[in-house]
Each structure stands twice: as C-alpha cells, then as structure tokens.
Design an enzyme around this catalytic site. Structure first.
Site, PDB file in Angstrom:
ATOM      1  N   TRP A  39      26.313 -54.509 -37.745  1.00 46.55           N
ATOM      2  CA  TRP A  39      26.655 -54.262 -36.490  1.00 46.55           C
ATOM      3  C   TRP A  39      25.240 -54.277 -35.592  1.00 46.55           C
ATOM      4  O   TRP A  39      24.976 -54.605 -34.271  1.00 46.55           O
ATOM      5  CB  TRP A  39      27.446 -52.993 -35.791  1.00 46.55           C
TER       6      TRP A  39
ATOM      7  N   ARG B 111      16.314 -50.544 -42.667  1.00 46.74           N
ATOM      8  CA  ARG B 111      15.608 -49.919 -43.706  1.00 46.74           C
ATOM      9  C   ARG B 111      15.585 -50.583 -44.922  1.00 46.74           C
ATOM     10  O   ARG B 111      14.566 -50.214 -45.690  1.00 46.74           O
ATOM     11  CB  ARG B 111      16.859 -48.953 -44.133  1.00 46.74           C
TER      12      ARG B 111
ATOM     13  N   LYS C 136      29.983 -44.276 -34.727  1.00 46.57           N
ATOM     14  CA  LYS C 136      31.196 -43.907 -34.319  1.00 46.57           C
ATOM     15  C   LYS C 136      31.434 -42.592 -35.220  1.00 46.57           C
ATOM     16  O   LYS C 136      32.050 -43.023 -36.442  1.00 46.57           O
ATOM     17  CB  LYS C 136      32.029 -45.009 -34.295  1.00 46.57           C
TER      18      LYS C 136
ATOM     19  N   THR D  99      35.159 -54.226 -31.415  1.00 42.57           N
ATOM     20  CA  THR D  99      34.032 -55.116 -31.720  1.00 42.57           C
ATOM     21  C   THR D  99      33.858 -55.328 -33.299  1.00 42.57           C
ATOM     22  O   THR D  99      33.367 -54.390 -33.786  1.00 42.57           O
ATOM     23  CB  THR D  99      32.562 -54.588 -30.942  1.00 42.57           C
TER      24      THR D  99
ATOM     25  N   ALA E 213      31.777 -57.289 -35.901  1.00 42.94           N
ATOM     26  CA  ALA E 213      30.332 -57.529 -35.601  1.00 42.94           C
ATOM     27  C   ALA E 213      30.369 -59.273 -35.705  1.00 42.94           C
ATOM     28  O   ALA E 213      29.373 -59.743 -34.870  1.00 42.94           O
ATOM     29  CB  ALA E 213      29.621 -56.868 -36.863  1.00 42.94           C
TER      30      ALA E 213
ATOM     31  N   LYS F 253      39.573 -43.434 -33.950  1.00 42.18           N
ATOM     32  CA  LYS F 253      40.156 -44.497 -34.307  1.00 42.18           C
ATOM     33  C   LYS F 253      39.845 -44.784 -35.724  1.00 42.18           C
ATOM     34  O   LYS F 253      40.337 -45.795 -36.480  1.00 42.18           O
ATOM     35  CB  LYS F 253      39.921 -45.592 -33.391  1.00 42.18           C
TER      36      LYS F 253
ATOM     37  N   THR G 238      41.039 -52.068 -35.098  1.00 41.85           N
ATOM     38  CA  THR G 238      40.905 -51.833 -36.432  1.00 41.85           C
ATOM     39  C   THR G 238      41.994 -51.365 -37.173  1.00 41.85           C
ATOM     40  O   THR G 238      41.853 -51.088 -38.266  1.00 41.85           O
ATOM     41  CB  THR G 238      39.763 -50.546 -36.365  1.00 41.85           C
TER      42      THR G 238
ATOM     43  N   ARG H 145      36.297 -52.245 -42.132  1.00 41.43           N
ATOM     44  CA  ARG H 145      35.880 -51.542 -43.243  1.00 41.43           C
ATOM     45  C   ARG H 145      36.797 -49.964 -43.563  1.00 41.43           C
ATOM     46  O   ARG H 145      37.122 -49.925 -44.538  1.00 41.43           O
ATOM     47  CB  ARG H 145      34.451 -51.322 -43.274  1.00 41.43           C
ATOM     48  N   ASN H 146      37.140 -49.522 -42.432  1.00 41.82           N
ATOM     49  CA  ASN H 146      38.122 -48.610 -42.654  1.00 41.82           C
ATOM     50  C   ASN H 146      39.327 -49.019 -43.105  1.00 41.82           C
ATOM     51  O   ASN H 146      40.002 -48.182 -43.759  1.00 41.82           O
ATOM     52  CB  ASN H 146      38.142 -47.585 -41.558  1.00 41.82           C
TER      53      ASN H 146
ATOM     54  N   GLU I 137      32.777 -45.596 -41.718  1.00 37.18           N
ATOM     55  CA  GLU I 137      32.514 -44.197 -41.103  1.00 37.18           C
ATOM     56  C   GLU I 137      33.870 -43.143 -41.092  1.00 37.18           C
ATOM     57  O   GLU I 137      33.544 -41.985 -41.269  1.00 37.18           O
ATOM     58  CB  GLU I 137      32.079 -44.421 -39.652  1.00 37.18           C
TER      59      GLU I 137
END
Length: 331
Positions: free
Chosen positions: A16, A36, A106, A136, A138, A189, A246, A253-254, A279
């Site tokens: 993202w 990172r 989020k 959104t 990515a 969400k 989502t 991913r969730n 997340e």
C-alpha cells in the site's frame, strides 16, 4: 492562504505504501519513500520495482527510496503507511517539525486501545492529522484503476489542501471531517473480512456471506456510534464500501487469512509469513476489549477472536452464532 504541499514523503515500503508513492508520482511529482527492508530500497532505486511487496508492476522513476527516516525532514507532508501496531514507534523516530500526517493504517493499538489518530496526536503533537481509508486494493491503485477513497481531517483547510495534492484522474478523495468514523470503519472491516474468509473456506455458501456482511455492518455501526462516529461515514467508502470489497475477494489479506481458518489450517501457520500483514488478526482482540468496555455487543468479532486463538472450531462458532436469541433486525 493556501497550504504549500509540494514535496510529499511516504513512510512504509509495503504494497500500500508503494501504491501511494506511485499515485503521487503519477503526475511527475518526485516522492521519497521510506522502507524498512534494504532490499526494497535497493530494488526501487536501481530497478524501479518492488518485487517483495508489489511484484510485476513497474514503478515511476520519480520515486526514490531511502532507509533513513531523517531523509524525510524536508517533506511538506507525510503519508504514513506502516502497520497499526508499529505506528507509535515509527512516528517517535520522525525528525523535524510538525507537518500534516496522512494515516493509512487500519487498526486499533493493542494495550492502549487508541485509534491511529489518537496515537499520532500523542506522539506527534502539533501535526495536523488526516486519515485516508476506503476500498483500495494496492495493486489496482498502483495500476491506475479508478479508485474513490475517504480523506478525513478535522482541519478543513488542511483536508482540502491534501485532497487537492493527492487527487489524480484515477484517484478521487472524498473529504470528511469524521476522523473517528473513517478509522473505525477501516479497523472493524478487517476483522469482518476474516469472518467472511472463514465462510468461504468452510464452504458455507453465498447466503451465509451476505448475511455476515449485513450483520457485521450492524456491529460496525453499533461500535462506531458508541465511539462518536457519524452513521453516514460508516455507510460510506471507509465503512460499508471497504467492507464489501475486503469481504468479497481473496486479494484481501484478511479474507485470505479467514479462508485458511475455514479450511482448518492452524492460525500460527497462517500468520507465520512476515511479508504480509493481516491487520485484522491484531485488531480483533483489541476491538473485542474496546467493545466490551463500551458495552457494545459484537458476536462476530468475538467469534473471530476465538478462532484466531485456537479456542473454537468453525462448526462450533457457526452453531453458537445461529443459536443466539432472536431479535429485531437493526438492533
């Protein structure tokens, strides 16, 4: 007086964060991206791609990457795209004076149960805070596909300046003053997307998914209103819009995490890949605690917590949800 936001920086070299850098650079603007991972920095600067988090898509030559947060000191505003549980530590390392921060994480911080804007207000006092949240994926945003998103900011002039700076032909921010509502929609969400993935993985059918989205939205609304959110925000892009996206695609991913749970894969195995961050897994237990503290009933969130903790099986969770006392819809 118009706020000058010429040089933008992005903090976070995941999918993202890279997509947001691509959006900013799409009009020829130079953008500095902090990552990172040294290999991400090297790949973006030498090959103009991010194979670790956003493979295949070529990146703009106007994007330059760095591993040094101090290099962001000259930016007029920062788009902060790090996982929710790392936001505090990253913001604490930022150099320089106060500048607008656009928060994209989020989630809810573990321990404090603070929203991301509350964390930022504590760590970076004096910095105007905005929240960017909505439906959104990515890879679609980075490819320039049409996207609408909520940009929430308590300071109207800062919000207008940021919206004008970020808008592109395929990227349309809708302004809101409801920062809390935008954040709660995005956080809740993610947990509900895990639940919908469970429905998919367990083969429970489309009827069950539609019912879960609807009842999940009722939980989101109850919790949001209890925390001071506006109902229209929760029914907008950052709430219902993001929920529908989502909860309906393996690109989430969730949702993918939930699908694995529904197929009987152990939570520890599903969460072992550190390259991807679901997340909702971190948010679920914090959200459940916050809901109890607010006196809000969120049975779907509680069910996700039980599955992630390995304390229940899918069949038992479904039976328990269906066995709940009958009630009027909308309550």
């Amino acid at each position: 007086m118009t706020m000058r936001l010429e040089r933008l920086g992005v903090i976070g070299g995941g999918a993202w964060g890279t997509a947001m850098a691509q959006v900013i650079a799409s009009d020829g603007s130079d953008v500095l991206l902090w990552a990172r991972e040294p290999e991400v920095v090297a790949s973006i600067n030498s090959d103009h791609n991010n194979p670790l988090f956003l493979p295949v898509l070529p990146l703009s030559e106007h994007i330059r990457a760095t591993g040094d947060l101090a290099a962001l000191d000259g930016c007029d505003a920062l788009v902060v795209v790090v996982p929710a549980q790392f936001l505090r530590s990253v913001l604490a390392q930022l150099p320089g004076s106060a500048r607008p921060l656009v928060l994209c994480a989020k989630g809810i911080e573990a321990g404090s149960r603070l929203l991301m804007s509350e964390v930022a207000g504590t760590v970076a006092p004096g910095s105007p805070i905005a929240v960017l949240s909505g439906p959104t994926f990515a890879h679609e945003v980075a490819a320039g596909h049409p996207t609408a998103i909520t940009l929430a900011c308590a300071d109207e002039q800062v919000g207008i300046a940021l919206a004008e700076r970020l808008r592109r032909p395929g990227f349309r921010p809708y302004l809101s003053s409801d920062v809390v509502g935008a954040e709660i929609g995005g956080a809740v969400k993610n947990v509900l997307a895990i639940a919908c993935g469970v429905v998919e993985g367990a083969g429970l059918g489309q009827n069950a998914r539609a019912a879960l989205i609807s009842r999940g939205f009722a939980e989101m609304t109850r919790f949001g209103l209890a925390r001071g959110a506006k109902a229209e925000t929760l029914a907008g892009l950052s709430g219902l819009g993001d929920l529908v996206l989502t909860c309906s695609s393996a690109s989430s991913r969730n949702f993918s995490l939930g699908k694995g749970l529904g197929q009987g894969i152990a939570p520890a195995e599903l969460l072992s890949d550190r390259r991807t961050v679901a997340e909702g897994a971190s948010t679920a237990p914090v959200l459940a605690e916050a809901a109890r503290a607010a006196g809000v009933d969120m049975p779907i969130v509680d069910a996700v917590c039980a599955l992630l903790a390995g304390q229940a099986k899918v069949d038992d969770v479904v039976k328990a949800l269906l066995a709940r006392p009958l009630k009027q819809e909308g309550k």
